[in-house]
Design a protein around this motif. Structure first.
Motif, short mmCIF file in Angstrom:
data_model
loop_
_atom_site.label_atom_id
_atom_site.label_comp_id
_atom_site.label_asym_id
_atom_site.label_seq_id
_atom_site.Cartn_x
_atom_site.Cartn_y
_atom_site.Cartn_z
N LEU A 175 0.83 -1.19 0.00
CA LEU A 175 0.00 0.00 0.00
C LEU A 175 0.87 1.25 0.00
CD1 LEU A 175 -2.64 -1.09 2.68
CD2 LEU A 175 -2.84 -1.23 0.19
N ASP A 176 0.53 2.20 -0.86
CA ASP A 176 1.23 3.49 -0.94
C ASP A 176 2.74 3.28 -1.07
OD1 ASP A 176 1.38 6.23 -1.08
OD2 ASP A 176 1.64 6.47 1.08
N TYR A 177 3.13 2.38 -1.95
CA TYR A 177 4.55 2.05 -2.11
C TYR A 177 5.05 2.57 -3.44
CZ TYR A 177 8.82 -0.70 -2.61
OH TYR A 177 10.11 -1.08 -2.79
N ARG A 178 6.12 3.31 -3.42
CA ARG A 178 6.73 3.83 -4.63
C ARG A 178 7.93 2.96 -4.99
NH1 ARG A 178 3.40 8.08 -6.64
NH2 ARG A 178 2.56 9.19 -4.86
N SER A 179 8.04 2.57 -6.24
CA SER A 179 9.15 1.74 -6.64
C SER A 179 10.44 2.55 -6.65
CB SER A 179 8.89 1.12 -8.02
OG SER A 179 8.70 2.12 -8.99
N THR A 180 11.52 1.89 -6.29
CA THR A 180 12.80 2.57 -6.17
C THR A 180 13.83 1.96 -7.10
OG1 THR A 180 13.40 1.11 -4.33
CG2 THR A 180 12.42 3.24 -3.78
N ASP A 181 14.85 2.75 -7.38
CA ASP A 181 15.99 2.28 -8.16
C ASP A 181 16.77 1.29 -7.29
OD1 ASP A 181 18.17 2.37 -10.17
OD2 ASP A 181 19.23 3.39 -8.54
N PRO A 182 17.01 0.08 -7.78
CA PRO A 182 17.64 -0.94 -6.93
C PRO A 182 19.08 -0.63 -6.52
CG PRO A 182 17.44 -1.74 -9.20
CD PRO A 182 16.65 -0.46 -9.11
N LEU A 183 19.78 0.19 -7.29
CA LEU A 183 21.17 0.49 -6.93
C LEU A 183 21.25 1.57 -5.86
CD1 LEU A 183 24.24 0.18 -7.46
CD2 LEU A 183 24.01 2.04 -9.13
N ASP B 18 11.15 17.21 -0.25
CA ASP B 18 11.68 17.30 -1.61
C ASP B 18 11.72 15.90 -2.24
OD1 ASP B 18 12.03 20.04 -1.30
OD2 ASP B 18 14.06 19.79 -0.48
N ILE B 19 11.74 15.86 -3.56
CA ILE B 19 11.55 14.60 -4.28
C ILE B 19 12.81 14.31 -5.10
CG2 ILE B 19 10.07 13.36 -5.90
CD1 ILE B 19 7.90 15.55 -5.21
N VAL B 20 13.51 13.24 -4.74
CA VAL B 20 14.79 12.90 -5.37
C VAL B 20 14.66 11.58 -6.10
CG1 VAL B 20 17.26 12.54 -4.99
CG2 VAL B 20 15.97 14.07 -3.47
N GLY B 21 15.15 11.52 -7.32
CA GLY B 21 15.09 10.28 -8.10
C GLY B 21 16.31 10.13 -8.99
N ARG B 22 16.48 8.93 -9.49
CA ARG B 22 17.55 8.67 -10.44
C ARG B 22 17.01 8.87 -11.86
NH1 ARG B 22 21.09 3.07 -11.13
NH2 ARG B 22 22.68 3.93 -12.53
N ALA C 2 20.30 12.99 -1.28
CA ALA C 2 19.13 12.77 -0.44
C ALA C 2 19.28 13.45 0.91
CB ALA C 2 18.88 11.28 -0.26
N GLY C 3 20.51 13.52 1.42
CA GLY C 3 20.73 14.15 2.71
C GLY C 3 20.85 15.65 2.65
N ALA C 4 20.94 16.20 1.44
CA ALA C 4 21.13 17.65 1.29
C ALA C 4 19.81 18.40 1.10
CB ALA C 4 22.05 17.93 0.11
N VAL C 5 18.70 17.67 1.06
CA VAL C 5 17.41 18.31 0.80
C VAL C 5 16.44 18.01 1.94
CG1 VAL C 5 17.76 18.18 -1.70
CG2 VAL C 5 16.54 16.33 -0.53
N GLY D 211 18.51 3.23 -4.23
CA GLY D 211 17.43 3.35 -3.27
C GLY D 211 16.59 4.60 -3.45
N LEU D 212 16.94 5.44 -4.43
CA LEU D 212 16.12 6.61 -4.73
C LEU D 212 14.90 6.17 -5.53
CD1 LEU D 212 18.90 9.12 -5.86
CD2 LEU D 212 17.88 8.89 -3.59
N LEU D 213 13.94 7.08 -5.69
CA LEU D 213 12.80 6.80 -6.54
C LEU D 213 13.28 6.51 -7.96
CD1 LEU D 213 10.32 9.61 -5.45
CD2 LEU D 213 10.14 7.17 -4.89
N ASP D 214 12.65 5.52 -8.61
CA ASP D 214 12.95 5.33 -10.03
C ASP D 214 12.20 6.39 -10.82
OD1 ASP D 214 10.28 4.49 -10.28
OD2 ASP D 214 10.79 2.37 -10.48
#
Length: 226
Positions: A31-39, A103-107, A96-99, A41-44
């Protein structure tokens, strides 16, 4: 001054543990799960698009950054692709630690990509530029110990990233996010043409609600270069 050496183990940075997430009692889907980049861990890219679109539709001023690791191919070619993966993991963690948490960070670019997307809801140009400068400084301060393809551990330091920044008061049209990404990308490319480790700002691409976007983002850029 360089920061302390960082040794990174294999695996994604900040990868969520799906066993701890709530599931639908009927079908078992997360539930309410966003897929992430496997390398990293950021949002894909797909999940980043979804979240950024949701934020953009709320209106107001927003900023977007695209960060690209300068001469990343050289790391892969001299130390091996696993070493490059380690570098990407650390850079992802730094960004990810600088924002802010909101905020929304992805690869960006999927497998093999060395670009990152950062969407800053409610951020005016001054904050977008400040975040870009903070990311650059923190990445540059890292010394990352990687395992070379030849065997020994090798420290990688003074890593540079080029960043494109755009600020836009969105119009809530269907292609707003695509336009924002395109303009940030143009600012990034203009910065990389001018220098490495620079920041390109699409300063003229602040579009008021209801006005058409007609600015050539490769012209009139503001660039900060080291």
């Amino acid at each position: 001054m360089e920061g302390p050496m960082r040794v990174v183990s294999s695996g994604a940075v900040g990868q969520p543990k799906t066993d701890d997430l709530a599931r639908c009692p009927a079908c078992g889907q997360l539930l309410d799960y966003r897929s992430t980049d496997p390398l990293t861990g950021l949002l894909d890219r797909r999940s980043w698009d979804e979240r950024a679109t949701e934020a953009l539709q709320r209106g107001g001023v927003n900023s977007l950054l695209i960060a690209d690791v300068d001469r990343f191919k050289r790391i892969n070619d001299t130390l091996g692709h696993q070493a490059g993966d380690t570098v990407l993991q650390v850079i992802a963690a730094v960004i990810a630690g600088a924002v802010r948490e909101s905020d929304i960070v992805g690869r960006y670019g999927g497998h093999g990509g060395d670009e990152f997307l950062v969407f800053l809801p409610g951020a005016e140009r001054s904050r977008g530029m400040a975040v870009a400068q903070r990311i650059q400084a923190q990445v540059r301060a890292e010394t990352i110990v990687v395992r070379s393809v030849h065997g020994p551990l090798v420290p990688v330091s003074q890593i540079a990233v080029s960043i494109g920044v755009v600020t836009w008061c969105c119009t809530q049209e269907e292609d707003d996010l695509r336009s924002l990404v395109r303009r940030a990308d143009a600012a990034l490319l203009a910065s990389k043409r001018a220098c490495r480790d620079g920041i390109g700002s699409a300063a003229d691409a602040v579009i008021s609600s209801g006005k058409a976007a007609s600015i050539d983002s490769t012209r009139g850029e503001k660039r900060l270069c080291r």
